[in-house]
Scaffold this motif. Sequence first.
Motif, PDB file in Angstrom:
ATOM      1  N   LEU A   4       0.840  -1.186  -0.095  1.00  0.00           N
ATOM      2  CA  LEU A   4      -0.101  -0.098   0.104  1.00  0.00           C
ATOM      3  C   LEU A   4       0.874   1.336  -0.057  1.00  0.00           C
ATOM      4  N   VAL A   5       0.531   2.262  -0.792  1.00  0.00           N
ATOM      5  CA  VAL A   5       1.402   3.424  -0.980  1.00  0.00           C
ATOM      6  C   VAL A   5       0.268   4.530  -1.081  1.00  0.00           C
ATOM      7  N   GLU A   6       0.510   5.546   0.340  1.00  0.00           N
ATOM      8  CA  GLU A   6      -0.444   6.673   0.491  1.00  0.00           C
ATOM      9  C   GLU A   6       0.047   7.703  -0.405  1.00  0.00           C
ATOM     10  N   SER A   7      -0.641   8.703  -0.850  1.00  0.00           N
ATOM     11  CA  SER A   7      -0.181   9.901  -1.248  1.00  0.00           C
ATOM     12  C   SER A   7      -1.077  11.199  -0.977  1.00  0.00           C
ATOM     13  N   GLY A   8      -0.788  12.364  -1.210  1.00  0.00           N
ATOM     14  CA  GLY A   8      -1.708  13.431  -1.324  1.00  0.00           C
ATOM     15  C   GLY A   8      -1.559  14.361   0.076  1.00  0.00           C
ATOM     16  N   ALA A  23      -2.861   3.578  -3.199  1.00  0.00           N
ATOM     17  CA  ALA A  23      -2.804   2.598  -4.223  1.00  0.00           C
ATOM     18  C   ALA A  23      -2.282   1.232  -3.642  1.00  0.00           C
ATOM     19  N   ALA A  24      -2.962   0.168  -3.927  1.00  0.00           N
ATOM     20  CA  ALA A  24      -2.758  -1.144  -3.615  1.00  0.00           C
ATOM     21  C   ALA A  24      -1.969  -1.850  -4.843  1.00  0.00           C
ATOM     22  N   SER A  25      -1.093  -2.814  -4.337  1.00  0.00           N
ATOM     23  CA  SER A  25      -0.748  -3.613  -5.543  1.00  0.00           C
ATOM     24  C   SER A  25      -0.203  -5.036  -4.870  1.00  0.00           C
ATOM     25  N   GLY A  26      -0.079  -5.894  -5.514  1.00  0.00           N
ATOM     26  CA  GLY A  26       0.019  -7.340  -5.182  1.00  0.00           C
ATOM     27  C   GLY A  26      -1.190  -8.271  -5.190  1.00  0.00           C
ATOM     28  N   SER A  27      -1.431  -9.014  -4.301  1.00  0.00           N
ATOM     29  CA  SER A  27      -2.558  -9.658  -4.250  1.00  0.00           C
ATOM     30  C   SER A  27      -3.716  -8.922  -3.717  1.00  0.00           C
ATOM     31  N   THR A  28      -4.268  -8.113  -4.641  1.00  0.00           N
ATOM     32  CA  THR A  28      -5.509  -7.356  -4.288  1.00  0.00           C
ATOM     33  C   THR A  28      -6.760  -7.671  -4.566  1.00  0.00           C
TER      34      THR A  28
END
Length: 115
Positions: A4-8, A23-28
């Motif tokens: 998970l990567v937060e931004s803003g 934004a989520a990545s991997g086994s989403t």
Amino acid sequence: QVQLVESGGGLVQPGGSLRLSCAASGSTSDITVMVWYRQAPGKERELVATISRSGTTNYADSMKGRFTISRDNLKNTVYLQMNSLKPEDTAVYYCNARRFGANYWGKGTLVTVSS
């Protein structure tokens, strides 16, 4: 695994708005609930809002009417629209994803509300 990567996050004046993204990545595909938490300086981490895969939302009482959580399953992204920000909203905001009983966390994004 889920990443998970937060931004803003950033500096905003009282009464202003910000939109956070996670934004989520991997086994989403098996993520059920996504959650925003926050932790203010010297305080415990607190829940801000949750959203299920179907879009059901829940909010902490102090955020109702000011914050809106939403989710784009195609982009694997969850958003937190924050309006009418107050100095007491200053905190690091964390994204959390729940999958098969496990919790995954981002590193957080700092929101500072100050004039």
